[in-house]
Design a protein around this motif. Structure first.
Motif, PDB file in Angstrom:
ATOM      1  N   GLY A   9       0.813  -1.204   0.000  1.00  0.00           N
ATOM      2  CA  GLY A   9       0.000   0.000   0.000  1.00  0.00           C
ATOM      3  C   GLY A   9       0.840   1.243   0.000  1.00  0.00           C
ATOM      4  N   LEU A  10       0.182   2.359   0.289  1.00  0.00           N
ATOM      5  CA  LEU A  10       0.825   3.666   0.344  1.00  0.00           C
ATOM      6  C   LEU A  10       1.002   4.057   1.805  1.00  0.00           C
ATOM      7  N   VAL A  11       2.211   4.469   2.150  1.00  0.00           N
ATOM      8  CA  VAL A  11       2.498   4.863   3.524  1.00  0.00           C
ATOM      9  C   VAL A  11       3.445   6.057   3.508  1.00  0.00           C
ATOM     10  N   GLN A  12       3.345   6.887   4.525  1.00  0.00           N
ATOM     11  CA  GLN A  12       4.235   8.043   4.629  1.00  0.00           C
ATOM     12  C   GLN A  12       5.606   7.633   5.134  1.00  0.00           C
ATOM     13  N   PRO A  13       6.623   8.391   4.812  1.00  0.00           N
ATOM     14  CA  PRO A  13       7.960   8.096   5.370  1.00  0.00           C
ATOM     15  C   PRO A  13       7.911   8.007   6.883  1.00  0.00           C
ATOM     16  N   GLY A  14       8.602   6.993   7.404  1.00  0.00           N
ATOM     17  CA  GLY A  14       8.583   6.748   8.837  1.00  0.00           C
ATOM     18  C   GLY A  14       7.496   5.800   9.287  1.00  0.00           C
ATOM     19  N   GLY A  15       6.586   5.482   8.385  1.00  0.00           N
ATOM     20  CA  GLY A  15       5.478   4.596   8.714  1.00  0.00           C
ATOM     21  C   GLY A  15       5.840   3.131   8.650  1.00  0.00           C
ATOM     22  N   SER A  16       4.830   2.292   8.836  1.00  0.00           N
ATOM     23  CA  SER A  16       5.021   0.844   8.869  1.00  0.00           C
ATOM     24  C   SER A  16       4.000   0.139   7.993  1.00  0.00           C
ATOM     25  N   LEU A  17       4.410  -1.005   7.500  1.00  0.00           N
ATOM     26  CA  LEU A  17       3.523  -1.909   6.772  1.00  0.00           C
ATOM     27  C   LEU A  17       3.916  -3.332   7.118  1.00  0.00           C
ATOM     28  N   ARG A  18       2.954  -4.237   6.979  1.00  0.00           N
ATOM     29  CA  ARG A  18       3.228  -5.654   7.185  1.00  0.00           C
ATOM     30  C   ARG A  18       2.756  -6.427   5.959  1.00  0.00           C
ATOM     31  N   LEU A  19       3.689  -7.125   5.345  1.00  0.00           N
ATOM     32  CA  LEU A  19       3.367  -7.967   4.203  1.00  0.00           C
ATOM     33  C   LEU A  19       3.194  -9.412   4.662  1.00  0.00           C
ATOM     34  N   SER A  20       2.314 -10.123   3.971  1.00  0.00           N
ATOM     35  CA  SER A  20       2.108 -11.547   4.233  1.00  0.00           C
ATOM     36  C   SER A  20       2.221 -12.311   2.924  1.00  0.00           C
ATOM     37  N   CYS A  21       2.657 -13.554   3.017  1.00  0.00           N
ATOM     38  CA  CYS A  21       2.723 -14.421   1.841  1.00  0.00           C
ATOM     39  C   CYS A  21       2.411 -15.840   2.279  1.00  0.00           C
ATOM     40  N   ALA A  22       1.369 -16.404   1.700  1.00  0.00           N
ATOM     41  CA  ALA A  22       0.953 -17.755   2.042  1.00  0.00           C
ATOM     42  C   ALA A  22       1.144 -18.680   0.848  1.00  0.00           C
ATOM     43  N   ALA A  23       1.779 -19.814   1.094  1.00  0.00           N
ATOM     44  CA  ALA A  23       1.947 -20.840   0.069  1.00  0.00           C
ATOM     45  C   ALA A  23       0.844 -21.876   0.235  1.00  0.00           C
ATOM     46  N   SER A  24       0.219 -22.246  -0.868  1.00  0.00           N
ATOM     47  CA  SER A  24      -0.866 -23.214  -0.802  1.00  0.00           C
ATOM     48  C   SER A  24      -0.727 -24.229  -1.924  1.00  0.00           C
ATOM     49  N   GLY A  25      -1.409 -25.350  -1.763  1.00  0.00           N
ATOM     50  CA  GLY A  25      -1.341 -26.411  -2.760  1.00  0.00           C
ATOM     51  C   GLY A  25      -0.774 -27.680  -2.150  1.00  0.00           C
ATOM     52  N   SER A  26      -0.389 -28.607  -3.019  1.00  0.00           N
ATOM     53  CA  SER A  26       0.144 -29.894  -2.571  1.00  0.00           C
ATOM     54  C   SER A  26       1.632 -29.758  -2.263  1.00  0.00           C
ATOM     55  N   ILE A  27       1.904 -29.292  -1.055  1.00  0.00           N
ATOM     56  CA  ILE A  27       3.275 -28.991  -0.625  1.00  0.00           C
ATOM     57  C   ILE A  27       3.720 -30.021   0.395  1.00  0.00           C
ATOM     58  N   SER A  28       4.882 -30.596   0.143  1.00  0.00           N
ATOM     59  CA  SER A  28       5.439 -31.544   1.089  1.00  0.00           C
ATOM     60  C   SER A  28       6.314 -30.840   2.116  1.00  0.00           C
ATOM     61  N   SER A  29       7.178 -29.957   1.660  1.00  0.00           N
ATOM     62  CA  SER A  29       8.019 -29.195   2.583  1.00  0.00           C
ATOM     63  C   SER A  29       8.533 -27.939   1.898  1.00  0.00           C
TER      64      SER A  29
END
Length: 120
Positions: A9-29
């Motif tokens: 997203g858009l944030v001002q200098p000095g601000g914070s953001l949190r990104l997430s990433c989820a892996a899905s599907g037939s995953i063994s490891s």
């Protein structure tokens, strides 16, 4: 297998953001997961990596400001970004080295990218 990134997203200098990433599907490891970014007119570069055992590695430019974490049970990684600067503006991509169910080798997968813009 799919990697789904969110949280940009858009944030001002000095601000914070949190990104997430989820892996899905037939995953063994999954061994290594991480975040990369591509700033305008620049090549894609590593931001932060985390191993399955919790080890971490950061680009010098984000040390002390960004924190990568991982939830192995959910095949998800997070990137907490604090004290953001305009030069952090980029498209952020998540990446995972994972082994699909029924296979024996690890393959690199990439998410679709999420835009982070730091501007006043």
């Amino acid at each position: 297998v799919q990697l789904q990134a969110s949280g940009g997203g858009l944030v001002q200098p000095g601000g914070s953001l949190r990104l997430s990433c989820a892996a899905s599907g037939s995953i063994s490891s999954i061994n290594i997961m991480g975040w990369y970014r591509r700033a305008p007119m620049k090549q894609r570069a590593m931001v932060a990596l985390t191993g399955s055992g919790g080890s971490t590695e950061y680009a010098d430019s984000v040390k002390g400001r960004f924190t990568i974490s991982r939830d192995n049970a959910k095949n998800t990684i997070y990137l907490q970004m604090n004290s953001l600067k305009p030069e952090d503006t980029a498209v952020y991509y998540c990446q995972a080295n994972l082994r699909r169910s029924g296979t024996y080798s690890y393959t690199s997968y990439w998410g679709q990218g999420t835009q982070v813009t730091v501007s006043s």
